[in-house]
Design a protein around this motif. Structure first.
Motif, short mmCIF file in Angstrom:
data_model
loop_
_atom_site.label_atom_id
_atom_site.label_comp_id
_atom_site.label_asym_id
_atom_site.label_seq_id
_atom_site.Cartn_x
_atom_site.Cartn_y
_atom_site.Cartn_z
N GLY A 1 -41.13 14.00 23.11
CA GLY A 1 -41.24 15.41 23.44
C GLY A 1 -40.58 15.78 24.75
N GLU B 1 -39.01 18.82 18.43
CA GLU B 1 -39.34 17.40 18.42
C GLU B 1 -38.07 16.56 18.37
OE1 GLU B 1 -41.99 16.69 15.21
OE2 GLU B 1 -43.61 17.92 16.04
N ALA C 1 -37.83 25.37 16.91
CA ALA C 1 -38.89 24.40 16.63
C ALA C 1 -39.86 24.88 15.55
CB ALA C 1 -39.67 24.11 17.91
#
Length: 367
Positions: free
Chosen positions: A66, A98, A143
């Motif tokens: 991360g 990620e 994301a």
């Protein structure tokens, strides 16, 4: 191939600068100069950043657990410190992309520069805040969290932590608010919790006419805020006295605007400008550059109001309740070498789009 874009406008503080740090209301205009971010998915797993306005091209990075890790030289990494702060903020909020998918990140803040032949100067229109908003919005949508952008008040509060950390926690967030909300807004840090709040106001302002003037020099807002923080500690009573005066005038100015009392509003901006100049003398900040002092004198003679916008030394705004008087002032300052910049309202605030293929029209994620 998926491509995602986001952009956010810059800002000018028309009333309430400095006092907004202590809970006073500020009048803020989102202007039509935008920071743009583009994310292109890559099939090779590589992550890199292109930021031509910073002199950075193809700076490699990786996402590990991360966290963002730079795989480029220290000079390029230092120029991209805002990217790292935004990424860390998204990680804390659970909104960061990620590891596993490659992408190219393109940053464009060219609209925040004045170009004159070979010379290029940065305009003090809140480019770092606009880029923070656009970058965080693009990465969150990339994301899979585009839904967090729909509540602009909550998104603003999350973004303030990201941008505030980059500024050392000294800013008010007024520039971030303008980039998120767009339009003309009343902005305030409300209550003991200092929660950022904003409310839209009509533009143009009824009976009020304005002109934006650039001094031709760039100013470091971070430097101003750091020096002010030091003076606040060493001269606490003086600081509090000046903030009370500025806060009272800002509140009165916004009240006059709400009553559509243009004449009172213009007079109150004159009083605020005078108090701002006295504050600058007291704390040693050059809120009025020599060029701006000249403009203030000319404005006084012309019967209009002039004040710096924001930290000072860069942009200024001229207010008048008579358009002819404003036009006469503009004709007088152009031969004196002053830069009148035709800035317009940006009513949209932050926006983001996704394109699934280059030959397909964009699909709007957030307006």
């Amino acid at each position: 191939m998926m491509e995602l874009t986001a952009s956010a406008p810059g800002k000018l503080v028309l009333l309430g600068e400095y006092a907004v740090l202590e809970g006073a209301p500020a009048l803020v205009l989102a202007v039509n100069r935008r920071a743009h971010v583009r994310i292109e998915v890559r099939s090779d797993g590589v992550c890199d950043v292109h930021a031509p306005d910073l002199g950075v091209s193809g700076a490699r990075m990786t996402v590990e657990g991360g966290a963002l890790r730079w795989r480029c030289d220290d000079v390029a990494a230092a120029k991209l410190s805002l990217v790292e702060h935004v990424w860390q903020g998204l990680v804390r909020e659970g909104l960061a992309p990620e590891a596993g998918e490659g992408f190219s990140l393109h940053l464009d803040t060219s609209g925040f520069f004045h170009v004159d032949g070979a010379s290029r100067a940065k305009l003090g229109l809140g480019s770092s805040a606009a880029l923070t908003v656009a970058l965080a919005s693009a990465l969150a949508a990339f994301a899979g969290h585009a839904d967090v952008l729909s509540d602009r008040t909550q998104w603003l509060r999350r973004l303030l932590h990201m941008h505030g950390g980059w500024q050392g926690g000294r800013g008010s967030g007024v520039d971030v608010a303008a980039s998120v909300a767009g339009g003309l807004i009343r902005y305030q840090l409300a209550g003991q919790a200092r929660e950022p709040t904003f409310a839209p106001l009509p533009w143009p302002m009824t009976g009020v006419h304005c002109l934006f003037v650039w001094s031709g020099q760039s100013v470091s807002t971070n430097d101003f805020l750091q020096r002010l923080a030091q003076w606040r500690v060493s001269r606490a009573a003086d600081y509090a006295s000046h903030m009370r005066e500025l806060g009272t005038l800002s509140e009165a100015g916004l009240d006059a605007l709400g009553r559509q009392d243009a004449q009172s509003f213009v007079e109150l901006t004159k009083a605020y400008a005078s108090a701002l100049q006295q504050f600058g003398h007291a704390c040693g900040l050059e809120i009025y550059s020599p060029e701006q002092k000249k403009l203030a004198d000319m404005a006084s003679e012309a019967g209009v109001s002039y004040k710096p916008c924001g930290a000072g030394g860069d942009f200024g705004v001229v207010f008048a309740d008579d358009p002819e008087r404003l036009a006469t002032f503009e004709r007088a300052i152009v031969p004196a070498g002053m830069h009148v910049v035709p800035l317009g309202l940006d009513s949209d605030g932050v926006s983001s789009h996704m394109r699934l293929a280059r030959n397909l029209p964009p699909s709007r994620i957030l307006t």
